[in-house]
Design a protein around this motif. Structure first.
Motif, PDB file in Angstrom:
ATOM      1  N   ILE A  30      -3.782  27.772  31.611  1.00  0.00           N
ATOM      2  CA  ILE A  30      -3.001  26.245  31.076  1.00  0.00           C
ATOM      3  C   ILE A  30      -3.793  26.551  30.084  1.00  0.00           C
ATOM      4  CG2 ILE A  30      -2.949  23.949  31.693  1.00  0.00           C
ATOM      5  CD1 ILE A  30      -2.826  24.670  34.617  1.00  0.00           C
ATOM      6  N   LEU A  31      -4.860  26.435  29.978  1.00  0.00           N
ATOM      7  CA  LEU A  31      -5.846  25.965  28.478  1.00  0.00           C
ATOM      8  C   LEU A  31      -5.488  26.699  27.636  1.00  0.00           C
ATOM      9  CD1 LEU A  31      -9.663  26.171  30.069  1.00  0.00           C
ATOM     10  CD2 LEU A  31      -7.616  24.124  29.200  1.00  0.00           C
ATOM     11  N   ASP A  32      -4.908  27.803  27.679  1.00  0.00           N
ATOM     12  CA  ASP A  32      -4.498  28.609  26.053  1.00  0.00           C
ATOM     13  C   ASP A  32      -3.346  28.253  25.796  1.00  0.00           C
ATOM     14  OD1 ASP A  32      -6.094  30.912  26.416  1.00  0.00           O
ATOM     15  OD2 ASP A  32      -5.018  32.714  27.636  1.00  0.00           O
ATOM     16  N   THR A  33      -2.432  28.235  26.776  1.00  0.00           N
ATOM     17  CA  THR A  33      -0.519  27.473  26.146  1.00  0.00           C
ATOM     18  C   THR A  33      -0.934  25.984  25.532  1.00  0.00           C
ATOM     19  OG1 THR A  33      -0.149  27.693  28.198  1.00  0.00           O
ATOM     20  CG2 THR A  33       1.195  26.448  27.278  1.00  0.00           C
ATOM     21  N   GLU A  34      -1.919  25.168  26.219  1.00  0.00           N
ATOM     22  CA  GLU A  34      -2.040  23.885  25.050  1.00  0.00           C
ATOM     23  C   GLU A  34      -2.645  24.238  24.345  1.00  0.00           C
ATOM     24  OE1 GLU A  34      -4.481  21.872  28.210  1.00  0.00           O
ATOM     25  OE2 GLU A  34      -2.946  21.030  29.245  1.00  0.00           O
ATOM     26  N   THR A  35      -3.910  25.325  23.955  1.00  0.00           N
ATOM     27  CA  THR A  35      -4.431  25.046  22.575  1.00  0.00           C
ATOM     28  C   THR A  35      -3.576  25.556  22.106  1.00  0.00           C
ATOM     29  OG1 THR A  35      -6.864  25.977  24.179  1.00  0.00           O
ATOM     30  CG2 THR A  35      -6.365  27.010  21.350  1.00  0.00           C
ATOM     31  N   SER A  36      -2.596  26.968  21.989  1.00  0.00           N
ATOM     32  CA  SER A  36      -1.607  27.440  21.505  1.00  0.00           C
ATOM     33  C   SER A  36      -0.447  26.311  21.019  1.00  0.00           C
ATOM     34  CB  SER A  36      -0.528  27.804  21.642  1.00  0.00           C
ATOM     35  OG  SER A  36      -0.050  28.476  22.761  1.00  0.00           O
ATOM     36  N   ARG A  37      -0.099  24.925  21.621  1.00  0.00           N
ATOM     37  CA  ARG A  37       0.836  24.250  21.123  1.00  0.00           C
ATOM     38  C   ARG A  37       0.157  23.261  20.297  1.00  0.00           C
ATOM     39  NH1 ARG A  37       3.017  22.673  27.175  1.00  0.00           N
ATOM     40  NH2 ARG A  37       4.516  23.980  27.364  1.00  0.00           N
ATOM     41  N   ARG A  38      -1.702  23.197  20.352  1.00  0.00           N
ATOM     42  CA  ARG A  38      -2.420  22.083  19.485  1.00  0.00           C
ATOM     43  C   ARG A  38      -1.777  23.032  18.527  1.00  0.00           C
ATOM     44  NH1 ARG A  38      -6.839  21.631  22.544  1.00  0.00           N
ATOM     45  NH2 ARG A  38      -7.846  23.683  21.029  1.00  0.00           N
ATOM     46  N   GLU A  39      -2.886  24.155  18.282  1.00  0.00           N
ATOM     47  CA  GLU A  39      -2.539  24.594  16.982  1.00  0.00           C
ATOM     48  C   GLU A  39      -0.998  24.605  15.788  1.00  0.00           C
ATOM     49  OE1 GLU A  39      -4.571  28.110  17.714  1.00  0.00           O
ATOM     50  OE2 GLU A  39      -6.040  27.155  18.546  1.00  0.00           O
ATOM     51  N   ALA A  40      -0.218  25.164  16.697  1.00  0.00           N
ATOM     52  CA  ALA A  40       1.145  25.028  16.402  1.00  0.00           C
ATOM     53  C   ALA A  40       1.695  23.292  15.330  1.00  0.00           C
ATOM     54  CB  ALA A  40       2.287  25.485  16.731  1.00  0.00           C
ATOM     55  N   LYS A  41       1.706  22.309  16.599  1.00  0.00           N
ATOM     56  CA  LYS A  41       1.193  21.278  16.061  1.00  0.00           C
ATOM     57  C   LYS A  41       0.378  20.809  15.037  1.00  0.00           C
ATOM     58  CE  LYS A  41       1.534  16.193  17.522  1.00  0.00           C
ATOM     59  NZ  LYS A  41       1.434  15.600  18.455  1.00  0.00           N
ATOM     60  N   THR A  42      -0.278  21.490  14.983  1.00  0.00           N
ATOM     61  CA  THR A  42      -1.420  20.875  13.349  1.00  0.00           C
ATOM     62  C   THR A  42      -1.273  21.317  12.218  1.00  0.00           C
ATOM     63  OG1 THR A  42      -3.636  20.675  15.622  1.00  0.00           O
ATOM     64  CG2 THR A  42      -4.104  21.278  12.947  1.00  0.00           C
ATOM     65  N   ALA A  43      -1.038  23.148  12.713  1.00  0.00           N
ATOM     66  CA  ALA A  43       0.009  23.581  11.271  1.00  0.00           C
ATOM     67  C   ALA A  43       0.948  22.711  10.833  1.00  0.00           C
ATOM     68  CB  ALA A  43       0.492  24.880  11.544  1.00  0.00           C
ATOM     69  N   ARG A  44       1.664  22.296  12.214  1.00  0.00           N
ATOM     70  CA  ARG A  44       2.777  21.629  11.492  1.00  0.00           C
ATOM     71  C   ARG A  44       3.057  20.517  10.424  1.00  0.00           C
ATOM     72  NH1 ARG A  44       5.277  20.444  15.733  1.00  0.00           N
ATOM     73  NH2 ARG A  44       4.696  18.514  15.719  1.00  0.00           N
ATOM     74  N   LEU A  45       1.591  19.850  11.279  1.00  0.00           N
ATOM     75  CA  LEU A  45       2.068  18.595  10.655  1.00  0.00           C
ATOM     76  C   LEU A  45       0.734  18.628   9.041  1.00  0.00           C
ATOM     77  CD1 LEU A  45       0.339  16.419  13.334  1.00  0.00           C
ATOM     78  CD2 LEU A  45       2.529  16.347  12.441  1.00  0.00           C
ATOM     79  N   LYS A  46      -0.131  19.650   9.005  1.00  0.00           N
ATOM     80  CA  LYS A  46      -0.827  20.062   7.621  1.00  0.00           C
ATOM     81  C   LYS A  46       0.216  20.225   6.647  1.00  0.00           C
ATOM     82  CE  LYS A  46      -4.521  22.928   5.541  1.00  0.00           C
ATOM     83  NZ  LYS A  46      -5.515  23.631   5.765  1.00  0.00           N
ATOM     84  N   GLU A  47       1.705  21.015   7.116  1.00  0.00           N
ATOM     85  CA  GLU A  47       2.153  22.150   6.024  1.00  0.00           C
ATOM     86  C   GLU A  47       2.729  20.318   5.973  1.00  0.00           C
ATOM     87  OE1 GLU A  47       6.027  24.326   6.290  1.00  0.00           O
ATOM     88  OE2 GLU A  47       4.861  24.869   7.342  1.00  0.00           O
ATOM     89  N   ALA A  48       4.047  19.071   6.532  1.00  0.00           N
ATOM     90  CA  ALA A  48       4.731  18.256   5.976  1.00  0.00           C
ATOM     91  C   ALA A  48       3.499  17.271   5.100  1.00  0.00           C
ATOM     92  CB  ALA A  48       4.246  17.510   7.297  1.00  0.00           C
ATOM     93  N   ARG A  49       1.971  17.454   5.117  1.00  0.00           N
ATOM     94  CA  ARG A  49       0.786  16.409   4.509  1.00  0.00           C
ATOM     95  C   ARG A  49       1.148  16.776   3.247  1.00  0.00           C
ATOM     96  NH1 ARG A  49      -3.650  17.537   3.646  1.00  0.00           N
ATOM     97  NH2 ARG A  49      -4.303  18.867   5.122  1.00  0.00           N
TER      98      ARG A  49
END
Length: 78
Positions: A30-49
């Motif tokens: 569960i923690l690994d899944t949440e971490t990978s989702r969070r990192e993917a979201k962060t990367a997507r938002l950084k790219e958009a910014r």
């Protein structure tokens, strides 16, 4: 009647896998899944910014700058 067969009660845990190990593995998954989702979201938002900042920079360079009018000082009539 017999119990309904589910994936949880069909196979019993092996001797080496206790209840605490099963719980630990589930929690880690569960923690690994949440971490990978969070990192993917962060990367997507950084790219958009970064894309927005680049577009804003190009827009500001393309627009002519406004000239500031100089104000002449008035002298008092004598």
């Amino acid at each position: 009647m017999s119990k309904k067969i589910t994936r949880d009660n069909l196979f019993k845990p092996t001797r080496s896998e206790s209840k605490s190990a099963t719980t630990d593995n589930a929690a880690r998954n569960i923690l690994d899944t949440e971490t990978s989702r969070r990192e993917a979201k962060t990367a997507r938002l950084k790219e958009a910014r970064l894309a927005k900042e680049a577009a804003d920079r190009e827009k500001s360079l393309a627009e002519p700058t406004a000239k500031v009018a100089k104000v002449k000082k008035r002298t008092k009539p004598e």
